[in-house]
Design an enzyme around this catalytic site. Sequence first.
Site, PDB file in Angstrom:
ATOM      1  N   HIS A 104       0.939  -0.952   0.055  1.00  0.00           N
ATOM      2  CA  HIS A 104      -0.147   0.069  -0.213  1.00  0.00           C
ATOM      3  C   HIS A 104       1.012   0.564   0.032  1.00  0.00           C
ATOM      4  CE1 HIS A 104      -3.647   1.842   0.579  1.00  0.00           C
ATOM      5  NE2 HIS A 104      -2.944   2.450   1.408  1.00  0.00           N
TER       6      HIS A 104
ATOM      7  N   GLU B  92       2.991  -1.289   8.068  1.00  0.00           N
ATOM      8  CA  GLU B  92       2.562  -2.417   7.050  1.00  0.00           C
ATOM      9  C   GLU B  92       3.860  -2.524   7.088  1.00  0.00           C
ATOM     10  OE1 GLU B  92       2.222  -0.676   3.147  1.00  0.00           O
ATOM     11  OE2 GLU B  92       1.311  -2.315   2.338  1.00  0.00           O
TER      12      GLU B  92
ATOM     13  N   PHE C 175      -7.997   3.804   5.338  1.00  0.00           N
ATOM     14  CA  PHE C 175      -9.152   4.382   6.432  1.00  0.00           C
ATOM     15  C   PHE C 175     -10.486   3.436   6.499  1.00  0.00           C
ATOM     16  CE2 PHE C 175      -7.250   8.431   5.249  1.00  0.00           C
ATOM     17  CZ  PHE C 175      -6.077   8.636   5.881  1.00  0.00           C
TER      18      PHE C 175
END
Lengths: 403, 90
Positions: free
Chosen positions: A293, A304, A389
């Site tokens: 991402h 991450e 989100f």
Amino acid sequence: MTRVVVTGIGAVSACGIGADALWTAAATGTSGVRPVSFETLTNQRVGTAAALSDDDKESITEAAGHRMRDPVAQYALVAAREAISQAGLGEADFGDRCGVVIGSGFGGAKTLDDNYIAFGVEKNMRLDPMAVPKIMNNAAASWVSMEFGASGPIYSPSTACSSGSQSIGLGYQLIKSGAIDRCLAGGAEASLVGGVFRVWELLRVMTADKNRPFSKDRNGMTLGEGAGVLVLESLETAQARGAEIICEVAGYATNSDAGDLLRPNPDRAADCMRLALGDAELTAASVGYVNAHGTGTVANDVTETAALRQVFGEDLAGVEVSSTKPIHGHALGAAGAIEAIVTVQALSHQTAPPTINFNEMDPKIGFDPVANTARGIETSTVMSNSLAFGGINASLIFKSFDG
Amino acid sequence: MSTDKTDISQELLELVAREGMVDVSDITPESRLEDLDIQSADFVMILMALEEEYGVYISVDNELTNVQTVQDLLTLAQNKIQEGQKDANA
């Protein structure tokens, strides 16, 4: 169990029109980020975005413009046409057994922005009578279904930055379950308009400098726009019509953090990757490339990395991880689809595209994300991750088609 | 607007208190933001106020990761304001 394959890909991005333009930019590390300005922003703080060039916007409007279509639907149509043309689908291949799953985060953002300005600022009561069908989030998916006569189910996931990945994953699941044989799946976003840009500025996650995922001096993301569409089919129907198979969708998973609205949870992202590996009946060791991402925000990149280490081992040995967001921008609802297309091409070309703008290893991250120059890979399996989100994780796994 | 360092420190301290919704008498430069229960969403509000009042854009990211105390935040804001003024005068 029904196997699902990819037979066509199409993309629209700041790197140009077409999946090849996207891949060439990704592989050569050529960024589509350019200066942007908005009439309604008097004091713009962030001056760049991966916006489509004016020439590309013009040619898209010529090819797909319509008074009932916001740019977001035009982008989706152009990407879908390319994917369908590559797949070689004919009229008889659509109908009730073909679904459309195309997500978007903001839907018809330009139409909404223009009409609010007209209504609230200019006190104009003569707004666009077509505003409602242009703004609705499913407009892009519906226009694609109408153009090709794909009369199976339509879904339009609006799950922020995971919309595109979830759309591809949902399309895969629908085919795998036998509900449909074929699906046009992806995401579209065209939210580079004054009002939306300003609220991203206010959230302070955009960099006023360059987007540098995983680099010590990273300080935020760069917005993008565009669309990505994949033609997914059951292996049986693809083979029956003699289609050329690009690769197989090996596995998919999505889960949620049920925690913080904005701050991601590494344990849950790791769980999501493990679930996708389980769905693919593969081990982490078989994955040779991960398109992260990798937004270039502190919150995302550290989280991450922690998640990747849980899944692929502390030293991330044997797997190349990169973020291509500095090249095509963070295209929000289209991000997962654009990045899935980059990931599929990384597999086809056996090349890990680089994380450009990388300056220095961050001790809190501690790995080299294919810094600045592409690297050869030898792998049959690749993964693309989205962490949105709202705490929404999605992982897609593609593998070479081996008959 | 005063650019005197002490004055600006006091102004900034008041801004942090107002936007972080804590009583100004409860905070000192040494206070840890965590102890004041100033969270990421409050940071966004503080940074928006800094932009409005001093014209500086600070993203939530890298530069803020090492900020632990009110003083850390004040120092970062002061540096950014000075940089901004230098740019404006350049």
